[in-house]
Design an enzyme around this catalytic site. Structure first.
Site, mmCIF file in Angstrom:
data_model
loop_
_atom_site.group_PDB
_atom_site.id
_atom_site.type_symbol
_atom_site.label_atom_id
_atom_site.label_comp_id
_atom_site.label_asym_id
_atom_site.label_seq_id
_atom_site.Cartn_x
_atom_site.Cartn_y
_atom_site.Cartn_z
ATOM 1 N N LYS A 297 8.912 -5.222 5.576
ATOM 2 C CA LYS A 297 7.890 -4.228 5.898
ATOM 3 C C LYS A 297 7.413 -4.406 7.341
ATOM 4 O O LYS A 297 7.698 -5.433 7.976
ATOM 5 C CB LYS A 297 6.732 -4.371 4.897
ATOM 6 C CG LYS A 297 7.154 -4.084 3.444
ATOM 7 C CD LYS A 297 5.959 -4.121 2.497
ATOM 8 C CE LYS A 297 6.360 -3.771 1.075
ATOM 9 N NZ LYS A 297 5.192 -3.698 0.159
ATOM 10 N N TYR B 172 9.665 7.873 2.300
ATOM 11 C CA TYR B 172 8.811 6.925 1.574
ATOM 12 C C TYR B 172 8.253 7.539 0.290
ATOM 13 O O TYR B 172 8.028 6.842 -0.694
ATOM 14 C CB TYR B 172 7.666 6.433 2.470
ATOM 15 C CG TYR B 172 8.077 5.316 3.401
ATOM 16 C CD1 TYR B 172 8.720 4.168 2.916
ATOM 17 C CD2 TYR B 172 7.823 5.387 4.760
ATOM 18 C CE1 TYR B 172 9.093 3.144 3.756
ATOM 19 C CE2 TYR B 172 8.202 4.357 5.617
ATOM 20 C CZ TYR B 172 8.832 3.240 5.104
ATOM 21 O OH TYR B 172 9.206 2.215 5.933
ATOM 22 N N ASN C 205 2.309 -7.189 2.170
ATOM 23 C CA ASN C 205 2.916 -8.299 1.423
ATOM 24 C C ASN C 205 4.369 -8.554 1.853
ATOM 25 O O ASN C 205 5.209 -8.944 1.058
ATOM 26 C CB ASN C 205 2.785 -8.083 -0.093
ATOM 27 C CG ASN C 205 3.393 -6.758 -0.538
ATOM 28 O OD1 ASN C 205 4.066 -6.071 0.238
ATOM 29 N ND2 ASN C 205 3.180 -6.409 -1.796
ATOM 30 N N HIS D 107 9.557 -5.663 0.492
ATOM 31 C CA HIS D 107 9.803 -4.920 -0.753
ATOM 32 C C HIS D 107 11.063 -5.464 -1.401
ATOM 33 O O HIS D 107 12.016 -5.821 -0.713
ATOM 34 C CB HIS D 107 10.017 -3.431 -0.447
ATOM 35 C CG HIS D 107 10.605 -2.694 -1.620
ATOM 36 N ND1 HIS D 107 9.828 -2.237 -2.666
ATOM 37 C CD2 HIS D 107 11.888 -2.410 -1.947
ATOM 38 C CE1 HIS D 107 10.625 -1.677 -3.574
ATOM 39 N NE2 HIS D 107 11.876 -1.775 -3.160
ATOM 40 N N GLU E 46 17.319 2.923 -5.550
ATOM 41 C CA GLU E 46 16.839 2.613 -4.197
ATOM 42 C C GLU E 46 17.998 2.417 -3.212
ATOM 43 O O GLU E 46 17.938 2.879 -2.075
ATOM 44 C CB GLU E 46 15.959 1.357 -4.224
ATOM 45 C CG GLU E 46 14.615 1.615 -4.883
ATOM 46 C CD GLU E 46 13.718 0.388 -4.932
ATOM 47 O OE1 GLU E 46 12.552 0.542 -5.318
ATOM 48 O OE2 GLU E 46 14.188 -0.731 -4.610
HETATM 49 N N1 UDP Z 1 0.270 -1.564 -3.362
HETATM 50 C C1 UDP Z 1 -1.031 -1.593 -2.909
HETATM 51 N N2 UDP Z 1 -2.049 -1.644 -3.830
HETATM 52 C C2 UDP Z 1 -1.806 -1.668 -5.180
HETATM 53 C C3 UDP Z 1 -0.484 -1.633 -5.620
HETATM 54 C C4 UDP Z 1 0.542 -1.583 -4.686
HETATM 55 O O1 UDP Z 1 -1.275 -1.590 -1.709
HETATM 56 O O2 UDP Z 1 -2.772 -1.732 -5.966
HETATM 57 C C5 UDP Z 1 1.360 -1.531 -2.370
HETATM 58 C C6 UDP Z 1 1.968 -2.922 -2.099
HETATM 59 O O3 UDP Z 1 2.349 -3.016 -0.742
HETATM 60 C C7 UDP Z 1 3.170 -2.921 -3.023
HETATM 61 C C8 UDP Z 1 3.622 -1.470 -2.955
HETATM 62 O O4 UDP Z 1 2.410 -0.710 -2.845
HETATM 63 O O5 UDP Z 1 4.148 -3.844 -2.604
HETATM 64 C C9 UDP Z 1 4.416 -0.992 -4.168
HETATM 65 O O6 UDP Z 1 3.703 -1.263 -5.339
HETATM 66 P P1 UDP Z 1 4.394 -1.834 -6.638
HETATM 67 O O7 UDP Z 1 3.390 -1.757 -7.741
HETATM 68 O O8 UDP Z 1 5.705 -1.169 -6.863
HETATM 69 O O9 UDP Z 1 4.580 -3.386 -6.273
HETATM 70 P P2 UDP Z 1 5.890 -4.213 -5.839
HETATM 71 O O10 UDP Z 1 7.043 -3.714 -6.660
HETATM 72 O O11 UDP Z 1 6.082 -4.002 -4.364
HETATM 73 O O12 UDP Z 1 5.539 -5.652 -6.141
HETATM 74 MG MG MG Z 2 7.671 -1.819 -7.041
#
Ligand code: UDP
Ligand code: MG
Length: 172
Positions: free
Chosen positions: A9, A45, A128, A131, A142
């Site tokens: 990211k 996105y 974080n 991805h 994806e």
């Molecule tokens: N995200 C966020 N707040 C939330 C949930 C998700 O900012 O409450 C962001 C975070 O960067 C996350 C991305 O959206 O990595 C995608 O969310 P997902 O629930 O798919 O989590 P991931 O698969 O990335 O762990």
């Molecule tokens: Mg996810």
């Protein structure tokens, strides 16, 4: 052999920690079969996070829009990694979504510490680092969304010596 998508990211690219993190995957024997830097638009996105990832449906408009804006803060580096049960292995190395809750030893636990609420209070997606596809089906969708077939490459790694059928029999 299974394939999964990772995306470094904007926070990882701008902090200059891509190489350091990538080395963890290489060290574990995961094979890079595709790699590129790009600056995806909102539409790309939207498909990634809602069409495939259902983030808007799961978390609502504010979190979704904050996340898309955060991803557009700079270029990202996308890769396809291949290996035995690569989707699960890579997710295990990446750790859970919220850095505060991610254990030390995981990428999100080692390179970040923020909370959901801290990010939301400043109208940002949770930074974080990386991805990673969460499930096999998600990974397939994806990879097709981010890479064309001609961008995925075929070659032999040394590691595959240990994940392919053994050429030998035990010596007696
Ligand atoms: N995200 C966020 N707040 C939330 C949930 C998700 O900012 O409450 C962001 C975070 O960067 C996350 C991305 O959206 O990595 C995608 O969310 P997902 O629930 O798919 O989590 P991931 O698969 O990335 O762990
Ligand atoms: Mg996810």
């Amino acid at each position: 052999m299974e394939r999964t998508l990772i995306v470094f990211k904007p926070d990882a690219v701008q902090r200059g920690i891509v190489g350091e993190i990538l080395s963890r995957f290489e060290r574990a024997g995961l094979k890079i079969v595709g790699a590129k830097m790009l600056n995806p638009d909102y539409k790309h996105y939207f498909e990634h996070y809602e069409g495939i990832g259902t983030l808007k449906t799961r978390k609502g408009d504010k979190i979704f829009e904050d996340q898309l804006a955060s991803m557009q803060e700079g270029p990202v580096i996308a890769m396809v990694l291949e290996g035995v049960e690569a989707v699960e292995v890579v997710r295990k190395m990446v750790g859970p979504t919220e850095p505060k809750s991610a254990q030390p030893g995981t990428i999100r636990g080692d390179y970040a510490h923020v909370t959901y609420s801290a990010a939301a209070s400043i109208n940002r997606g949770v930074s974080n680092i990386i991805h990673a596809s969460a499930e096999k089906d998600e990974a397939e969708q994806e990879i097709a969304h981010w890479f064309s077939d001609s961008e995925l490459h075929d070659y032999q790694t040394v590691h595959e010596r240990f994940t392919q059928p053994a050429p030998h029999k035990a010596k007696k």
